[in-house]
Design a protein around this motif. Structure first.
Motif, PDB file in Angstrom:
ATOM      1  N   ARG A 107       0.838  -1.210   0.000  1.00 21.27           N
ATOM      2  CA  ARG A 107       0.000   0.000   0.000  1.00 21.27           C
ATOM      3  C   ARG A 107       0.869   1.256   0.000  1.00 21.27           C
ATOM      4  O   ARG A 107       0.648   2.179  -0.771  1.00 21.27           O
ATOM      5  CB  ARG A 107      -0.932  -0.032   1.214  1.00 21.27           C
ATOM      6  N   ASP A 108       1.878   1.259   0.850  1.00 19.12           N
ATOM      7  CA  ASP A 108       2.770   2.416   0.933  1.00 19.12           C
ATOM      8  C   ASP A 108       3.556   2.611  -0.361  1.00 19.12           C
ATOM      9  O   ASP A 108       3.745   3.738  -0.813  1.00 19.12           O
ATOM     10  CB  ASP A 108       3.738   2.274   2.108  1.00 19.12           C
ATOM     11  N   ALA A 109       4.018   1.515  -0.933  1.00 17.31           N
ATOM     12  CA  ALA A 109       4.804   1.610  -2.165  1.00 17.31           C
ATOM     13  C   ALA A 109       3.968   2.182  -3.303  1.00 17.31           C
ATOM     14  O   ALA A 109       4.444   2.986  -4.099  1.00 17.31           O
ATOM     15  CB  ALA A 109       5.352   0.238  -2.544  1.00 17.31           C
ATOM     16  N   ARG A 110       2.713   1.772  -3.395  1.00 17.07           N
ATOM     17  CA  ARG A 110       1.839   2.283  -4.453  1.00 17.07           C
ATOM     18  C   ARG A 110       1.435   3.727  -4.200  1.00 17.07           C
ATOM     19  O   ARG A 110       1.346   4.527  -5.121  1.00 17.07           O
ATOM     20  CB  ARG A 110       0.581   1.419  -4.556  1.00 17.07           C
ATOM     21  N   ALA A 111       1.189   4.063  -2.941  1.00 17.20           N
ATOM     22  CA  ALA A 111       0.649   5.381  -2.611  1.00 17.20           C
ATOM     23  C   ALA A 111       1.683   6.494  -2.730  1.00 17.20           C
ATOM     24  O   ALA A 111       1.390   7.567  -3.230  1.00 17.20           O
ATOM     25  CB  ALA A 111       0.053   5.365  -1.202  1.00 17.20           C
ATOM     26  N   SER A 112       2.868   6.258  -2.279  1.00 19.87           N
ATOM     27  CA  SER A 112       3.813   7.365  -2.172  1.00 19.87           C
ATOM     28  C   SER A 112       4.834   7.426  -3.293  1.00 19.87           C
ATOM     29  O   SER A 112       5.413   8.472  -3.535  1.00 19.87           O
ATOM     30  CB  SER A 112       4.553   7.274  -0.832  1.00 19.87           C
ATOM     31  N   GLY A 113       5.084   6.314  -3.935  1.00 21.11           N
ATOM     32  CA  GLY A 113       6.136   6.302  -4.942  1.00 21.11           C
ATOM     33  C   GLY A 113       7.518   6.428  -4.324  1.00 21.11           C
ATOM     34  O   GLY A 113       8.509   6.613  -5.017  1.00 21.11           O
ATOM     35  N   LEU A 124       9.524   4.300  -2.965  1.00 18.03           N
ATOM     36  CA  LEU A 124      10.516   3.311  -3.380  1.00 18.03           C
ATOM     37  C   LEU A 124      11.087   3.646  -4.748  1.00 18.03           C
ATOM     38  O   LEU A 124      12.283   3.454  -4.995  1.00 18.03           O
ATOM     39  CB  LEU A 124       9.912   1.906  -3.364  1.00 18.03           C
ATOM     40  N   SER A 125      10.252   4.137  -5.645  1.00 15.63           N
ATOM     41  CA  SER A 125      10.739   4.524  -6.972  1.00 15.63           C
ATOM     42  C   SER A 125      11.737   5.664  -6.856  1.00 15.63           C
ATOM     43  O   SER A 125      12.764   5.674  -7.541  1.00 15.63           O
ATOM     44  CB  SER A 125       9.572   4.944  -7.862  1.00 15.63           C
ATOM     45  N   GLU A 126      11.438   6.622  -5.993  1.00 19.21           N
ATOM     46  CA  GLU A 126      12.355   7.744  -5.780  1.00 19.21           C
ATOM     47  C   GLU A 126      13.693   7.254  -5.242  1.00 19.21           C
ATOM     48  O   GLU A 126      14.751   7.691  -5.693  1.00 19.21           O
ATOM     49  CB  GLU A 126      11.747   8.753  -4.810  1.00 19.21           C
ATOM     50  N   ALA A 181      14.961   4.218  -5.531  1.00 12.88           N
ATOM     51  CA  ALA A 181      15.634   3.438  -6.575  1.00 12.88           C
ATOM     52  C   ALA A 181      16.291   4.356  -7.594  1.00 12.88           C
ATOM     53  O   ALA A 181      17.446   4.129  -7.995  1.00 12.88           O
ATOM     54  CB  ALA A 181      14.632   2.503  -7.253  1.00 12.88           C
ATOM     55  N   ASP A 182      15.588   5.402  -8.015  1.00 14.08           N
ATOM     56  CA  ASP A 182      16.159   6.356  -8.969  1.00 14.08           C
ATOM     57  C   ASP A 182      17.404   7.022  -8.398  1.00 14.08           C
ATOM     58  O   ASP A 182      18.415   7.193  -9.095  1.00 14.08           O
ATOM     59  CB  ASP A 182      15.124   7.417  -9.357  1.00 14.08           C
ATOM     60  N   GLU A 183      17.335   7.383  -7.125  1.00 13.32           N
ATOM     61  CA  GLU A 183      18.483   8.024  -6.464  1.00 13.32           C
ATOM     62  C   GLU A 183      19.667   7.061  -6.397  1.00 13.32           C
ATOM     63  O   GLU A 183      20.814   7.444  -6.679  1.00 13.32           O
ATOM     64  CB  GLU A 183      18.082   8.468  -5.059  1.00 13.32           C
ATOM     65  N   ALA A 184      19.400   5.801  -6.043  1.00 11.24           N
ATOM     66  CA  ALA A 184      20.475   4.813  -5.952  1.00 11.24           C
ATOM     67  C   ALA A 184      21.102   4.567  -7.318  1.00 11.24           C
ATOM     68  O   ALA A 184      22.335   4.470  -7.437  1.00 11.24           O
ATOM     69  CB  ALA A 184      19.932   3.513  -5.370  1.00 11.24           C
ATOM     70  N   LEU A 185      20.291   4.475  -8.352  1.00 12.12           N
ATOM     71  CA  LEU A 185      20.830   4.272  -9.694  1.00 12.12           C
ATOM     72  C   LEU A 185      21.663   5.465 -10.156  1.00 12.12           C
ATOM     73  O   LEU A 185      22.718   5.295 -10.787  1.00 12.12           O
ATOM     74  CB  LEU A 185      19.691   4.000 -10.680  1.00 12.12           C
ATOM     75  N   ALA A 186      21.232   6.662  -9.833  1.00 14.82           N
ATOM     76  CA  ALA A 186      21.996   7.855 -10.192  1.00 14.82           C
ATOM     77  C   ALA A 186      23.344   7.855  -9.479  1.00 14.82           C
ATOM     78  O   ALA A 186      24.376   8.194 -10.090  1.00 14.82           O
ATOM     79  CB  ALA A 186      21.200   9.114  -9.850  1.00 14.82           C
ATOM     80  N   GLU A 187      23.357   7.477  -8.206  1.00 12.17           N
ATOM     81  CA  GLU A 187      24.610   7.394  -7.447  1.00 12.17           C
ATOM     82  C   GLU A 187      25.544   6.359  -8.083  1.00 12.17           C
ATOM     83  O   GLU A 187      26.743   6.592  -8.216  1.00 12.17           O
ATOM     84  CB  GLU A 187      24.334   7.023  -5.990  1.00 12.17           C
TER      85      GLU A 187
END
Length: 67
Positions: free
Chosen positions: A40-46, A48-50, A52-58
């Protein structure tokens, strides 16, 4: 006596076999509720996507190391 106190008293009075069965059931219930909340939290807030994007950029910027 509160509802929680009644539950605590009931659980404390279980014999070993029933307590083991209750423990298994309760662990499964906790895991199910945790999974539901996580989904529920993963779908609602996004969030985890944020992250993941930050980790990939690093990683792409060379600011990571092998574990």
């Amino acid at each position: 006596m509160s509802k929680l106190e009644k539950i605590e008293e009931s659980v404390a009075s279980l014999d070993s076999e029933d307590f083991a069965a209750f423990s298994r059931w309760f662990e499964l219930l906790q895991a199910k509720r945790w999974d539901e909340a996580f989904d529920r939290d993963a779908r609602a807030s996004g969030k985890l996507s944020e992250l993941a994007d930050e980790a990939l950029a690093e990683h792409r910027a060379g600011r990571t190391r092998q574990l």
